[in-house]
Design an enzyme around this catalytic site. Structure first.
Site, PDB file in Angstrom:
ATOM      1  N   GLN A 237       5.803  74.303 -50.086  1.00 28.37           N
ATOM      2  CA  GLN A 237       5.406  73.612 -51.302  1.00 28.37           C
ATOM      3  C   GLN A 237       4.387  74.506 -52.017  1.00 28.37           C
ATOM      4  OE1 GLN A 237       5.624  71.939 -54.038  1.00 28.37           O
ATOM      5  NE2 GLN A 237       6.122  70.057 -52.931  1.00 28.37           N
TER       6      GLN A 237
ATOM      7  N   SER B 130      12.672  84.964 -54.861  1.00 24.99           N
ATOM      8  CA  SER B 130      13.729  84.004 -55.167  1.00 24.99           C
ATOM      9  C   SER B 130      13.219  83.053 -56.242  1.00 24.99           C
ATOM     10  CB  SER B 130      14.166  83.239 -53.917  1.00 24.99           C
ATOM     11  OG  SER B 130      13.057  82.654 -53.257  1.00 24.99           O
TER      12      SER B 130
ATOM     13  N   HIS C  54       8.605  82.587 -53.769  1.00 22.01           N
ATOM     14  CA  HIS C  54       9.669  81.723 -54.285  1.00 22.01           C
ATOM     15  C   HIS C  54       9.101  80.974 -55.488  1.00 22.01           C
ATOM     16  CE1 HIS C  54      13.234  79.115 -54.164  1.00 22.01           C
ATOM     17  NE2 HIS C  54      12.412  78.102 -54.404  1.00 22.01           N
TER      18      HIS C  54
ATOM     19  N   GLU D 288      13.888  79.173 -58.298  1.00 23.10           N
ATOM     20  CA  GLU D 288      14.482  77.840 -58.208  1.00 23.10           C
ATOM     21  C   GLU D 288      14.767  77.265 -59.586  1.00 23.10           C
ATOM     22  OE1 GLU D 288      13.112  75.095 -55.159  1.00 23.10           O
ATOM     23  OE2 GLU D 288      12.674  73.663 -56.774  1.00 23.10           O
TER      24      GLU D 288
ATOM     25  N   THR E 237      18.193  72.706 -57.160  1.00 21.60           N
ATOM     26  CA  THR E 237      17.709  71.455 -56.569  1.00 21.60           C
ATOM     27  C   THR E 237      18.789  70.374 -56.535  1.00 21.60           C
ATOM     28  OG1 THR E 237      16.863  70.602 -58.668  1.00 21.60           O
ATOM     29  CG2 THR E 237      15.365  71.949 -57.340  1.00 21.60           C
TER      30      THR E 237
ATOM     31  N   HIS F 204      20.268  73.214 -52.703  1.00 23.72           N
ATOM     32  CA  HIS F 204      19.500  72.264 -51.908  1.00 23.72           C
ATOM     33  C   HIS F 204      20.476  71.224 -51.366  1.00 23.72           C
ATOM     34  CE1 HIS F 204      15.206  72.907 -53.677  1.00 23.72           C
ATOM     35  NE2 HIS F 204      15.886  74.038 -53.614  1.00 23.72           N
TER      36      HIS F 204
ATOM     37  N   PHE G  45       3.129  66.406 -61.306  1.00 24.22           N
ATOM     38  CA  PHE G  45       3.915  66.928 -60.194  1.00 24.22           C
ATOM     39  C   PHE G  45       3.073  66.975 -58.909  1.00 24.22           C
ATOM     40  CE2 PHE G  45       6.935  69.637 -63.024  1.00 24.22           C
ATOM     41  CZ  PHE G  45       7.628  68.486 -63.362  1.00 24.22           C
TER      42      PHE G  45
ATOM     43  N   ALA H 278      17.137  63.044 -56.236  1.00 23.90           N
ATOM     44  CA  ALA H 278      16.842  62.011 -55.240  1.00 23.90           C
ATOM     45  C   ALA H 278      18.109  61.248 -54.870  1.00 23.90           C
ATOM     46  CB  ALA H 278      15.794  61.044 -55.791  1.00 23.90           C
TER      47      ALA H 278
ATOM     48  N   HIS I 298       2.178  67.381 -45.580  1.00 27.52           N
ATOM     49  CA  HIS I 298       3.094  66.520 -46.335  1.00 27.52           C
ATOM     50  C   HIS I 298       2.365  65.238 -46.744  1.00 27.52           C
ATOM     51  CE1 HIS I 298       6.523  63.960 -47.298  1.00 27.52           C
ATOM     52  NE2 HIS I 298       7.277  65.042 -47.295  1.00 27.52           N
TER      53      HIS I 298
ATOM     54  N   ASP J 192      13.986  62.904 -51.358  1.00 27.13           N
ATOM     55  CA  ASP J 192      13.249  61.710 -51.770  1.00 27.13           C
ATOM     56  C   ASP J 192      14.156  60.500 -51.767  1.00 27.13           C
ATOM     57  OD1 ASP J 192      10.909  63.196 -52.265  1.00 27.13           O
ATOM     58  OD2 ASP J 192      11.689  63.793 -54.226  1.00 27.13           O
TER      59      ASP J 192
ATOM     60  N   LYS K 159      12.207  71.307 -37.254  1.00 25.87           N
ATOM     61  CA  LYS K 159      13.181  71.898 -38.180  1.00 25.87           C
ATOM     62  C   LYS K 159      13.479  73.342 -37.805  1.00 25.87           C
ATOM     63  CE  LYS K 159      10.804  70.714 -41.936  1.00 25.87           C
ATOM     64  NZ  LYS K 159      10.441  70.466 -43.347  1.00 25.87           N
TER      65      LYS K 159
END
Length: 285
Positions: free
Chosen positions: A172, A12, A262, A14, A45, A73, A212, A48, A145, A105, A161
């Protein structure tokens, strides 16, 4: 217990929603090239606090109209149950069946997250409102995280989740394969058997990658950071070295049982296509 190796390998890609006509035209070309790989889906995506909500919607509908599934998203930060409910109905109406559900975010200056505090609450709400209509993908952080109190607490939050109704996981990005394999082992020991797809960030320039990674908590191993720094402004050398590093990472992940990859494309096709070509995965003619 079902292993990651039993899941079919799927790919996939993004995108972020373009904000200009030039960006939209460029994304059409990028999409066309990557579509020839017949991916499982393209994700789009969400800025924020929902700052790109309309652009995300338009991009998703355009992608879906071209015959390959689109997965928008959906962020719960700064959202209400009413506006999430309306978005879900719009996506259902347009035949969207996949969603990437995230906490998102908090925009600068915003003090409250809104009616949803965490992604598990969003996943639960989507299930309550739409049943099994959507295949829900959630995020995971093999390297923990960046805002987590501890690795243990981060894993507990992730598991919530999954238990709320997630179908699959996108991680990530990372450059340490052992972090992914350790995370998968922890999931299997906890009875989590849904696909855990590693997120892949091609390396095209060091300064952008460093920025990033600082924001999202992705570790750039010291050996990799030092090698990239040694190339200075030689972008061609950075890209050639980055291609080798990420191709080897992908090969190791797939050989180790990862159910797919991904790619965080940054709205570019060439870096991703080069990696896949190294893996002997080529577009259709």
């Amino acid at each position: 217990m079902q292993s990651q190796k039993t899941h079919p390998q799927l790919f996939s890609f993004e995108f972020y929603p373009p904000k200009t006509e030039e960006g939209a035209a460029s994304l059409q070309i990028v999409h066309g090239k990557l579509a020839k790989l017949n991916p499982d889906f393209f994700s789009v995506t969400f800025g924020a606090g929902g700052s790109t909500r309309d652009l995300t919607f338009a991009t998703v509908i355009d992608i879906q109209s071209k015959g390959i599934s689109a997965a928008p998203h959906l962020s719960c930060v700064a959202s209400t149950k009413d506006n999430i409910r309306a978005i879900l109905k719009d996506y259902q109406h347009h035949g969207i069946t996949k969603i990437v559900a995230l906490r998102g975010d908090l925009p600068s200056g915003m003090m409250s997250a809104g009616e949803f505090r965490y992604a598990n609450e969003l996943v639960e709400f989507i299930r309550q409102e739409t049943g099994d209509h959507f295949q829900i993908h959630v995020a995971a952080y093999p390297e923990v995280h960046p805002q987590a109190v501890s690795g243990v607490e981060d894993f507990k939050n992730f598991k919530r989740k999954v238990e709320a109704g997630a179908n699959a996981v996108i991680t990530q990005y990372f450059y340490n394969a052992e972090a992914y394999f350790h995370f998968v082992d922890a999931c299997e020991k906890s009875g989590i058997t849904i696909p855990i797809v590693p997120g892949i960030m091609p390396i095209t320039q060091y300064s952008q990658l460093f920025r990033f990674s600082e924001m999202c908590g992705a570790d750039i191993p010291r050996w990799l950071r030092k090698r990239l720094e040694s190339f200075g402004d030689d972008r061609a050398a950075i890209q050639a070295f980055g291609l080798e590093v990420v191709s080897n990472l992908c090969r190791r992940l797939l050989d180790g049982g990862a159910p797919g990859l991904h790619f965080y494309t940054m709205n570019q096709s060439a870096p991703t296509l080069a990696i896949l070509e190294n893996l002997q995965i080529k577009p259709r003619d």
